[in-house]
Design a protein around this motif. Structure first.
Motif, PDB file in Angstrom:
ATOM      1  N   HIS A   7       9.329   3.423  -2.756  1.00  0.00           N
ATOM      2  CA  HIS A   7       8.940   3.427  -1.915  1.00  0.00           C
ATOM      3  C   HIS A   7       8.083   1.291  -2.744  1.00  0.00           C
ATOM      4  O   HIS A   7       7.342   1.648  -3.603  1.00  0.00           O
ATOM      5  N   ASN A   8       7.835   0.670  -1.790  1.00  0.00           N
ATOM      6  CA  ASN A   8       6.753  -0.366  -2.028  1.00  0.00           C
ATOM      7  C   ASN A   8       5.665  -0.411  -2.160  1.00  0.00           C
ATOM      8  O   ASN A   8       5.628   0.126  -0.969  1.00  0.00           O
ATOM      9  N   VAL A   9       4.778  -0.508  -3.135  1.00  0.00           N
ATOM     10  CA  VAL A   9       3.622   0.304  -2.849  1.00  0.00           C
ATOM     11  C   VAL A   9       2.588  -0.909  -2.926  1.00  0.00           C
ATOM     12  O   VAL A   9       1.870  -1.095  -2.981  1.00  0.00           O
ATOM     13  N   HIS A  10       3.339  -1.713  -2.172  1.00  0.00           N
ATOM     14  CA  HIS A  10       2.547  -3.422  -2.640  1.00  0.00           C
ATOM     15  C   HIS A  10       2.125  -3.620  -1.040  1.00  0.00           C
ATOM     16  O   HIS A  10       2.247  -3.169  -0.057  1.00  0.00           O
ATOM     17  N   PRO A  11       0.486  -3.900  -0.841  1.00  0.00           N
ATOM     18  CA  PRO A  11      -0.026  -4.088   0.200  1.00  0.00           C
ATOM     19  C   PRO A  11       0.450  -5.217   1.302  1.00  0.00           C
ATOM     20  O   PRO A  11       0.809  -4.278   2.435  1.00  0.00           O
ATOM     21  N   ASP A  12       1.397  -5.430   1.162  1.00  0.00           N
ATOM     22  CA  ASP A  12       2.062  -6.509   2.602  1.00  0.00           C
ATOM     23  C   ASP A  12       3.557  -5.618   1.872  1.00  0.00           C
ATOM     24  O   ASP A  12       4.469  -6.765   2.507  1.00  0.00           O
ATOM     25  N   HIS A  13       3.905  -4.862   1.977  1.00  0.00           N
ATOM     26  CA  HIS A  13       5.178  -4.428   1.842  1.00  0.00           C
ATOM     27  C   HIS A  13       6.075  -4.357   2.807  1.00  0.00           C
ATOM     28  O   HIS A  13       7.306  -4.605   3.599  1.00  0.00           O
ATOM     29  N   TYR A  14       5.514  -4.002   4.442  1.00  0.00           N
ATOM     30  CA  TYR A  14       6.496  -4.015   5.291  1.00  0.00           C
ATOM     31  C   TYR A  14       6.209  -5.816   5.168  1.00  0.00           C
ATOM     32  O   TYR A  14       8.302  -5.649   6.295  1.00  0.00           O
ATOM     33  N   ASP A  15       5.602  -6.405   4.677  1.00  0.00           N
ATOM     34  CA  ASP A  15       6.682  -7.838   4.868  1.00  0.00           C
ATOM     35  C   ASP A  15       7.984  -8.069   3.955  1.00  0.00           C
ATOM     36  O   ASP A  15       8.583  -9.089   4.221  1.00  0.00           O
ATOM     37  N   GLY A  16       8.707  -7.228   3.825  1.00  0.00           N
ATOM     38  CA  GLY A  16       9.186  -6.939   2.146  1.00  0.00           C
ATOM     39  C   GLY A  16       8.900  -7.196   1.663  1.00  0.00           C
ATOM     40  O   GLY A  16       7.783  -7.206   1.052  1.00  0.00           O
ATOM     41  N   TYR A  17      10.562  -7.051   0.662  1.00  0.00           N
ATOM     42  CA  TYR A  17      10.632  -6.803  -0.857  1.00  0.00           C
ATOM     43  C   TYR A  17      10.836  -8.364  -1.292  1.00  0.00           C
ATOM     44  O   TYR A  17      11.299  -8.898  -0.847  1.00  0.00           O
ATOM     45  N   GLN A  18       9.693  -8.769  -2.544  1.00  0.00           N
ATOM     46  CA  GLN A  18       9.398  -9.465  -3.681  1.00  0.00           C
ATOM     47  C   GLN A  18       9.691  -9.070  -4.817  1.00  0.00           C
ATOM     48  O   GLN A  18       8.884  -7.813  -4.976  1.00  0.00           O
ATOM     49  N   ARG A  19      10.090  -9.886  -5.794  1.00  0.00           N
ATOM     50  CA  ARG A  19      10.529  -8.895  -7.120  1.00  0.00           C
ATOM     51  C   ARG A  19       9.270  -8.744  -7.806  1.00  0.00           C
ATOM     52  O   ARG A  19       9.078  -8.395  -8.200  1.00  0.00           O
ATOM     53  N   ASP A  20       7.668  -9.425  -7.341  1.00  0.00           N
ATOM     54  CA  ASP A  20       6.738  -8.999  -7.950  1.00  0.00           C
ATOM     55  C   ASP A  20       6.611  -7.973  -6.795  1.00  0.00           C
ATOM     56  O   ASP A  20       4.884  -7.279  -7.848  1.00  0.00           O
ATOM     57  N   HIS A  21       6.678  -7.295  -6.357  1.00  0.00           N
ATOM     58  CA  HIS A  21       5.973  -5.873  -6.025  1.00  0.00           C
ATOM     59  C   HIS A  21       7.014  -4.278  -6.539  1.00  0.00           C
ATOM     60  O   HIS A  21       7.367  -4.644  -7.755  1.00  0.00           O
ATOM     61  N   PRO A  22       5.179  -4.049  -6.840  1.00  0.00           N
ATOM     62  CA  PRO A  22       5.799  -2.750  -7.530  1.00  0.00           C
ATOM     63  C   PRO A  22       6.358  -1.644  -6.888  1.00  0.00           C
ATOM     64  O   PRO A  22       5.894  -1.796  -5.401  1.00  0.00           O
ATOM     65  N   MET A  23       7.484  -1.021  -7.233  1.00  0.00           N
ATOM     66  CA  MET A  23       8.329  -0.107  -6.624  1.00  0.00           C
ATOM     67  C   MET A  23       8.367   1.248  -7.512  1.00  0.00           C
ATOM     68  O   MET A  23       8.216   1.485  -8.385  1.00  0.00           O
ATOM     69  N   LEU A  24       7.833   2.283  -6.153  1.00  0.00           N
ATOM     70  CA  LEU A  24       7.217   3.694  -7.150  1.00  0.00           C
ATOM     71  C   LEU A  24       7.940   4.065  -6.216  1.00  0.00           C
ATOM     72  O   LEU A  24       9.088   4.713  -5.284  1.00  0.00           O
ATOM     73  N   ARG A  25       9.141   5.544  -7.931  1.00  0.00           N
ATOM     74  CA  ARG A  25      10.380   5.892  -7.738  1.00  0.00           C
ATOM     75  C   ARG A  25       9.192   7.275  -6.404  1.00  0.00           C
ATOM     76  O   ARG A  25       8.819   8.167  -7.059  1.00  0.00           O
ATOM     77  N   VAL A  26      10.046   7.933  -5.869  1.00  0.00           N
ATOM     78  CA  VAL A  26       9.464   8.754  -4.850  1.00  0.00           C
ATOM     79  C   VAL A  26      10.622  10.065  -4.673  1.00  0.00           C
ATOM     80  O   VAL A  26      10.607  11.162  -4.854  1.00  0.00           O
TER      81      VAL A  26
END
Length: 171
Positions: A7-26
């Motif tokens: 899961h992309n847990v960045h506040p703007d994750h619905y706008d798409g993945y960016q390399r600086d977005h934190p990704m959480l193994r779920v």
């Protein structure tokens, strides 16, 4: 092959993945060997469709995902695939319409969840000197909690040799 949902847990994750977005193994599960992208589309369906629309063979995996109280798989989220007998995971990101292959592992890993994104794995601090002198943190699944198993999990994620991974002991 092992499929892992991120899961992309960045506040703007619905706008798409960016390399600086934190990704959480779920979540992770073992799927039959085959074409990874076909299995990933099956996973998108399992983790979004109502139970009554799932194939009988997908019910147990979908139930395990839902039991963890995870949100649906969404735009900005990702997958990693570890084919049998492979030493490196492959990565994809969803843009909401397509699954986009990634050239490298997710750069920034999260260790804490938010609401319906519950962490999976053991938190590890590590370095990979060939990738720079930065200390990385992430959650990793390992067969054992010993240093060798953890180093292997990190190496597989980043696609590097086991000898390149340095685990930093917890204080």
């Amino acid at each position: 092959m092992r499929i892992t949902i991120w899961h992309n847990v960045h506040p703007d994750h619905y706008d798409g993945y960016q390399r600086d977005h934190p990704m959480l193994r779920v979540f992770s599960y073992v799927a039959p060997a085959g074409e990874p992208e076909a299995e990933l589309w099956r996973a998108v369906h399992m983790f979004n469709a109502p139970r009554e629309l799932l194939a009988p063979g997908d019910l147990a995996t979908a139930a395990a995902y839902r039991k963890r109280k995870l949100r649906s798989f969404s735009a900005g989220d990702g997958f990693s695939v570890l084919p049998e007998d492979s030493t490196a995971e492959r990565f994809w990101i969803s843009d909401g319409l397509q699954l986009l292959p990634q050239d490298a592992a997710f750069e920034r890993l999260a260790t804490e969840g938010r609401s319906a994104s519950q962490p999976l794995g053991q938190p590890i601090s590590y370095m990979i000197p060939t990738l720079g002198d930065r200390v990385h943190e992430g959650l990793f699944e390992a067969d054992d909690a010993d240093s060798a198993s953890l180093r292997k999990a990190v190496a597989v994620h980043h696609g590097v040799a086991l000898a390149e991974v340095v685990i930093i002991p917890s204080p």
